[in-house]
Scaffold this active site. Structure first.
Site, short mmCIF file in Angstrom:
data_model
loop_
_atom_site.label_atom_id
_atom_site.label_comp_id
_atom_site.label_asym_id
_atom_site.label_seq_id
_atom_site.Cartn_x
_atom_site.Cartn_y
_atom_site.Cartn_z
N TYR A 54 -35.73 9.36 25.67
CA TYR A 54 -34.93 8.15 25.92
C TYR A 54 -34.98 7.56 27.15
CZ TYR A 54 -32.21 10.17 21.93
OH TYR A 54 -31.89 10.67 20.48
N ARG A 229 -25.66 -3.92 21.88
CA ARG A 229 -26.91 -3.37 21.64
C ARG A 229 -28.02 -4.31 20.75
NH1 ARG A 229 -27.36 2.74 18.91
NH2 ARG A 229 -26.29 3.14 20.84
P1 NDP Z 1 -23.70 4.95 16.76
O1 NDP Z 1 -24.49 4.57 15.60
O2 NDP Z 1 -22.38 5.48 16.91
O3 NDP Z 1 -23.59 3.76 17.60
C1 NDP Z 1 -23.23 3.77 19.01
C2 NDP Z 1 -23.07 2.35 19.76
O4 NDP Z 1 -22.16 1.52 18.62
C3 NDP Z 1 -22.52 2.17 20.99
O5 NDP Z 1 -23.57 2.38 22.06
C4 NDP Z 1 -21.88 0.94 21.13
O6 NDP Z 1 -22.81 -0.23 21.11
C5 NDP Z 1 -21.34 0.89 19.52
N1 NDP Z 1 -20.03 1.17 19.47
C6 NDP Z 1 -19.44 2.49 19.76
N2 NDP Z 1 -18.33 2.67 19.42
C7 NDP Z 1 -17.69 1.48 19.14
C8 NDP Z 1 -16.46 0.95 18.94
N3 NDP Z 1 -15.44 1.73 18.94
N4 NDP Z 1 -16.04 -0.36 18.38
C9 NDP Z 1 -17.57 -1.18 18.60
N5 NDP Z 1 -18.74 -0.76 18.95
C10 NDP Z 1 -18.98 0.59 19.39
O7 NDP Z 1 -24.60 6.16 17.57
P2 NDP Z 1 -26.34 6.16 18.25
O8 NDP Z 1 -27.01 5.31 17.25
O9 NDP Z 1 -25.96 5.61 19.60
O10 NDP Z 1 -26.39 7.49 18.22
C11 NDP Z 1 -25.46 8.50 18.60
C12 NDP Z 1 -26.39 9.65 19.64
O11 NDP Z 1 -27.32 10.28 18.59
C13 NDP Z 1 -27.51 8.98 20.52
O12 NDP Z 1 -27.22 8.66 22.00
C14 NDP Z 1 -28.60 9.91 20.64
O13 NDP Z 1 -28.11 10.73 21.58
C15 NDP Z 1 -28.58 10.59 19.09
N6 NDP Z 1 -29.59 10.12 18.27
C16 NDP Z 1 -30.49 10.92 17.81
C17 NDP Z 1 -31.72 10.67 17.19
C18 NDP Z 1 -32.69 11.28 16.71
O14 NDP Z 1 -33.71 11.16 16.30
N7 NDP Z 1 -32.64 12.79 17.05
C19 NDP Z 1 -31.77 9.02 16.82
C20 NDP Z 1 -30.86 8.28 17.30
C21 NDP Z 1 -29.93 8.65 18.10
P3 NDP Z 1 -22.80 -1.40 21.79
O15 NDP Z 1 -21.43 -1.69 22.52
O16 NDP Z 1 -23.91 -1.98 22.62
O17 NDP Z 1 -22.71 -2.36 20.52
#
Ligand code: NDP
Length: 329
Positions: A54, A229
């Site tokens: 990351y 994002r």
């Molecule tokens: P989500 O699909 O939940 O996306 C999170 C993003 O959505 C936030 O960073 C924010 O981005 C937006 N968001 C979050 N809450 C809200 C809300 N209440 N209202 C509006 N927008 C919101 O999760 P991630 O894709 O971030 O995945 C979560 C975690 O899983 C990662 O951080 C990582 O640790 C793990 N992961 C693991 C993977 C693997 O291959 N093992 C791959 C991917 C993730 P913004 O504000 O920028 O729009």
């Protein structure tokens, strides 16, 4: 907050956890990240996810600073980090014994910890013999660098193969996977892994409950807010997500989010809360890993724990109908 056992282990993890992909050390500057960990902690989140890959280790560094600065007892929090993508060199990638051991040593340094609770193989590495990989993770556990090991996005067959190697050579088997799971992506968790739950009590810490924000409903008008994002131009995944929004597949997804939003209204919650709560309705899931670019998102998302208690069987059926992708099971 509520806590669940991680698979068949005695380890308790918060139903909602906080991840660090893209955010800490990227969208959120390292020095601003403390507020996020404080917010998460105040809601009972005890489980934090990262990976060596990351933002080239910056995610782990942010966690390390938080653990040090906030002075939490080590026994009060659970950390996962993942090994696979460690750098550009020929031995900085994959699951060789060399990379697993060296990558973990570097991760622990960035995290400022002596051990992680769960070390995960971020993907399967078909180029390395399974015995070598299982032996290396066993060594990490036996030498106190990790308490358990897990997989991420391995096929059921690959997980079976790791368990077989562990049995044959008297090694330690993985306890859980970290797959994508959300209203759009269900097959692996709800179908492919079914035999693993029965045989091994295989646990799940699931990622992207909001499909990178699309399931929050914030893109329902096809506009991308500058502070989200999908506006990040340097990240190929985000560029691809943004481009997908205007394709027929992307438009169909947004239509589904709009319809699911009506169900959220009847529950008196936000679409983000419904999407996270929906993941929690699956009792195979130990923890839903959320992401946040603002502390207010954490405060909003943790309320999904209560929303999950309110969702009825009828509403789950309505969601199945809207999404149209429920696997046969
Ligand atoms: P989500 O699909 O939940 O996306 C999170 C993003 O959505 C936030 O960073 C924010 O981005 C937006 N968001 C979050 N809450 C809200 C809300 N209440 N209202 C509006 N927008 C919101 O999760 P991630 O894709 O971030 O995945 C979560 C975690 O899983 C990662 O951080 C990582 O640790 C793990 N992961 C693991 C993977 C693997 O291959 N093992 C791959 C991917 C993730 P913004 O504000 O920028 O729009």
């Amino acid at each position: 907050m509520k806590y669940r056992f991680l698979g068949r282990t005695g380890l308790r993890v918060s139903e909602i956890s906080l991840g660090s992909w893209i955010t800490f050390g990227g969208q959120v500057k390292k020095e601003d990240s403390l507020a996020f960990f404080r917010e998460a902690w105040s809601h009972g989140i005890n489980f934090f996810d990262s990976a060596e890959g990351y933002l080239e280790g910056k995610g782990e560094e942010s966690l390390g600073v938080a653990f040090k600065e906030l002075g939490w007892e080590r026994s009060d929090f659970v950390v996962v980090t993942k090994i696979y993508w460690g750098g550009e060199g020929p031995n900085d990638i994959g699951l060789s014994r060399k990379h697993i051991l060296e990558g973990t040593a570097k991760s622990l340094k960035r995290l400022q910890l002596d051990y992680v609770d769960v070390i995960m193989a971020h993907r399967c590495d078909p180029a390395t013999p399974m015995e070598e990989t299982v032996r290396a993770f066993t060594h990490l556990i036996n030498s106190g660098k990790a308490l358990y090991w897990g997989t991420s996005e391995w096929s059921a067959q690959e997980i079976e193969s790791a368990h077989n190697a562990a049995k044959t050579f008297g090694l330690i088997a993985p306890i859980c996977d970290q797959p994508q799971y959300n209203m759009f992506t269900r097959d692996r968790v709800e179908q492919e892994y079914l035999p693993l739950y029965e045989s091994y009590g295989y646990g799940l810490t699931v990622w992207s409950p909001l499909a990178s924000g699309i399931l929050s409903g914030k893109y329902n008008d096809f506009k991308v807010p500058e502070d989200s994002r999908l506006a990040i131009k340097e990240d190929r995944f985000m560029v691809a997500f943004k481009e997908k929004l205007s394709t027929p597949e992307g438009r169909a997804q947004i239509e589904k989010v709009k319809r699911a939003g009506e169900i959220a209204k009847t529950l008196g919650c936000t679409m983000s809360q419904l999407a996270i709560a929906w993941c929690l309705k699956n009792k195979r899931v130990s923890s839903v890993i959320t992401g946040a670019s603002k502390t207010s998102q954490i405060a909003e998302n943790v309320k999904a724990v209560q929303v999950s208690d309110k969702i009825t069987e009828d509403q789950l059926k309505q969601i199945d109908e809207v999404m149209g992708n429920k696997p046969p099971g």
